[in-house]
Scaffold this active site. Structure first.
Site, PDB file in Angstrom:
ATOM      1  N   ASP A 324       0.845  -1.194   0.000  1.00  0.00           N
ATOM      2  CA  ASP A 324       0.000   0.000   0.000  1.00  0.00           C
ATOM      3  C   ASP A 324       0.876   1.238   0.000  1.00  0.00           C
ATOM      4  O   ASP A 324       1.980   1.225   0.562  1.00  0.00           O
ATOM      5  CB  ASP A 324      -0.923   0.008   1.225  1.00  0.00           C
ATOM      6  N   LYS A 421     -19.897   0.298 -11.308  1.00  0.00           N
ATOM      7  CA  LYS A 421     -19.796   1.572 -12.025  1.00  0.00           C
ATOM      8  C   LYS A 421     -19.055   1.428 -13.352  1.00  0.00           C
ATOM      9  O   LYS A 421     -19.035   2.354 -14.169  1.00  0.00           O
ATOM     10  CB  LYS A 421     -19.117   2.620 -11.137  1.00  0.00           C
ATOM     11  N   GLY A 461     -19.721   0.655   4.817  1.00  0.00           N
ATOM     12  CA  GLY A 461     -18.680   1.078   5.751  1.00  0.00           C
ATOM     13  C   GLY A 461     -17.330   1.340   5.122  1.00  0.00           C
ATOM     14  O   GLY A 461     -16.391   1.676   5.834  1.00  0.00           O
ATOM     15  N   VAL A 466     -21.525   6.022   1.507  1.00  0.00           N
ATOM     16  CA  VAL A 466     -22.611   6.883   1.954  1.00  0.00           C
ATOM     17  C   VAL A 466     -22.940   6.683   3.434  1.00  0.00           C
ATOM     18  O   VAL A 466     -23.322   7.634   4.130  1.00  0.00           O
ATOM     19  CB  VAL A 466     -23.860   6.653   1.072  1.00  0.00           C
TER      20      VAL A 466
END
Length: 628
Positions: A324, A421, A461, A466
């Site tokens: 990461d 998406k 979460g 949202v």
């Protein structure tokens, strides 16, 4: 009140053992009277008592050894239940069996009927005196519990089974949890019965009426098997009563170390509102491709990446590489895993970016990963509308770097995390993810590496989603903002998404795009209203919901598959995973377009979006180009 006297440790065990031996002697004396007192053989009583007394030492020794080795004196009887009483019965039966065998060895001088009657009486006395002590302890030595009967926190328990009994017991032990006064259960056979003194007065649908009748202030849901739509229904009924609602954790659940967690109460969380049926995994197939393998997770410190790491480590990989760019999240995950599971876990945390091809090659050369889960990505829709070039550099070119490095360094399996998406995208983020799916298919067709993408919707979460936004807005007093009253989204929990990603990786059809069954789409307006009520407010009364309008790149609804995939979509062996077959991609044209996209991404302007449209014809931008 002064602290009550307690005997603990070995003295406690020896005291209990001595008490049980005394009860056994008394049981066998009563058994002799029952056998002979009302018969013509009553004159034998003194002789039988003398014979029994002569053999009593070895008889009691058998009971003592069986009870001690059987763990009878390790039971905490203030928390005892049916299983502990069953232990008394089982151990008494075993000891009686040894007695009958021993009786044969002494030529049957003891009456077998006396031995059996004595055993039955001893079971009743040994178990009964413990239950009696349990009752006395809670009525005499726990005045706070007795006082709580008239306290200001009457409680209703949902579920009158084993878990319901656990919940009642837990509340009686801890007065701060409230005092259970009534229970409900949908099983008609339990109606009007009592569980540890608490009456069952109706079904789940009767909760609102019982809340009013008994002035209930709190509800505990104690049905650990509740999942999916039924759990949502129960939660909705409970929340409609404007009571505090908590849930009982599964008393038999185990943690990451395999230890039983025990019963406890927890607050409801947002996952409970959108609960889905439990995911059943083919753990054997997952073991085959993860156990004793070096596994690399890019974006390992993120929401889904970290959950993937938590679940991967359970399959005992040879080494887990957490990769990461954000060192803090990755380090915190490593510490969490080491603290929970063990300091000697085979984990290596690596800081680096997928945009750095040299760093990726270096990692591959040193650690030789065999399985790669690619979760690193820019995913925030509105931010990527402002910075499309950065979305391309990270999501598209970074994925291409990783695929190239992995394929040249002998990686066996590559799993790309995608999104709904990517289907008919209207935003930059979704379009870059669609290109990543195309990259997966080209590498699957032209390398020996098994490549696949897993497509799913919103994750409860996760960072930037949202639900954390709603929670923050509600805690601050509102308003809760929604972009459109009719907007819908697919949701799943982070653990469910990670589990299905691992399962899809086990299917290993190279070049395939796996689509996860996301259930029914959720109206964001309804979700906001549920969450507002969950925090004790009423939508539109003391908590405003404000409509702000669709953001750039945002759709009213998401799709999980493209029109060209729908007719060919097939269900896999796992009932929650579908697979879309690979689409034919002209490799030469596609890589020429990628070169043009890389060139366009040198500047953050509309040329990037134009080139994205050239690569993905189904991309229809819904955006305004914002310049920094």
């Amino acid at each position: 009140m002064p602290k009550q006297f307690q005997v603990k440790g070995l003295p406690r065990k020896l005291l209990l053992l001595a008490t049980d031996m005394g009860l056994l002697v008394f049981s066998y004396y009563i058994a002799i009277l029952l056998r002979f007192a009302e018969s013509d053989e009553s004159g034998k009583i003194p002789q039988v008592v003398a014979t029994m007394a002569h053999h009593l030492p070895w008889m009691l020794a058998i009971y003592a050894v069986v009870f001690w080795l059987g763990g009878l004196y390790e039971v905490m009887w203030q928390y005892a239940g049916v299983r502990d009483l069953a232990r008394v019965v089982m151990l008494a039966c075993i000891a009686t069996g040894f007695l009958l065998i021993g009786n044969q060895l002494v030529e049957g001088v003891l009456y077998r009927t006396v031995l059996v009657i004595g055993a039955i009486l001893s079971m009743a006395m040994i178990g009964g005196i413990r239950m009696l002590w349990r009752l006395v302890r809670f009525t005499l030595f726990r005045p706070d519990a007795a006082k709580n009967r008239n306290a200001e926190n009457p409680l209703l328990v949902v579920g009158a089974g084993n878990a319901g009994a656990w919940a009642v017991n837990l509340c009686k032990q801890r007065s701060s949890f409230g005092y259970p006064v009534v229970m409900v259960d949908d099983d008609p056979a339990k109606r009007n019965l009592r569980v540890q003194g608490v009456p069952v007065r109706g079904s789940i649908s009767d909760i609102p009426e019982l809340v009013r009748k008994y002035d209930i202030r709190e509800i505990v849901i104690a049905i650990t098997s509740l999942r999916g739509e039924r759990l949502q229904q129960v939660v909705n009924i409970c929340n409609s009563c404007h009571c505090r609602v908590r849930m009982l954790n599964d008393p038999q659940a185990v943690d990451e170390n395999g230890n039983v967690q025990g019963a406890s109460l927890r607050e409801l969380n947002t996952s409970d509102f959108l609960s889905r049926d439990e995911v059943h995994l083919d753990t054997e197939e997952i073991h085959k491709y993860l156990t004793d393998k070096v596994v690399l997770v890019t974006g390992g410190g993120g929401s889904i990446g970290s959950e993937l790491c938590r679940q991967i480590i359970r399959y005992r990989p040879k080494q887990l590489l957490i990769f990461d760019i954000y060192e803090n999240c990755a380090y915190e995950l490593e510490m969490e895993l080491r603290n929970k599971i063990g300091r000697d876990l085979p984990i290596v945390t690596l800081v680096g970016s997928i945009r750095d091809k040299h760093r990726l090659d270096e990692v591959m050369d040193i650690y030789h990963p065999q399985v790669v889960f690619h979760a690193a990505a820019h995913k925030h829709v509105p931010l990527m509308e402002i910075s499309p070039a950065e979305a391309v550099k990270n999501n598209v070119l970074g994925t291409k770097n990783l695929l190239t490095s992995a394929s040249t360094h002998g990686v066996e399996r590559f799993v790309q995390l995608s999104t709904d998406k990517a289907v008919n995208p209207t935003n930059v983020m979704g379009c870059t993810k669609r290109i990543c799916e195309m990259l997966i298919q080209t590498f699957a067709q032209n390398t020996t590496m098994k490549c696949m993408a897993v497509r799913f919707g919103n994750v409860l979460g996760s960072h930037g989603s949202v639900i954390p936004l709603f929670e923050s807005q509600i805690r601050e007093g509102g308003p809760v903002t929604i972009t459109h009253p009719d907007i819908t989204r697919y949701f799943m929990t982070i653990p469910e998404a990670a589990q299905l990603v691992l399962e899809a990786g086990a299917l290993a059809r190279s070049g395939s795009i796996y689509v996860l069954d996301m259930g029914q789409p959720v109206k964001i307006m309804e979700l906001a209203e549920k969450m507002i009520r969950f925090y004790g407010y009423e939508p539109g009364v003391n908590m405003e919901i404000r409509i702000t309008g669709l953001r750039p790149g945002e759709k009213l609804y998401e799709e999980l598959m493209m029109d060209t995939e729908a007719d060919k979509m097939q269900r896999t062996d796992h009932n929650k995973i579908f697979v879309a077959p690979p689409l034919q991609i002209d490799l030469g044209v596609f890589y020429q377009q990628l070169l043009q996209l890389e060139e366009a991404a040198e500047h953050n302007d509309d040329k990037v979006v134009t080139q994205l449209q050239n690569i993905v014809p189904t991309y229809h931008p819904n955006r305004k180009m914002l310049r920094s």
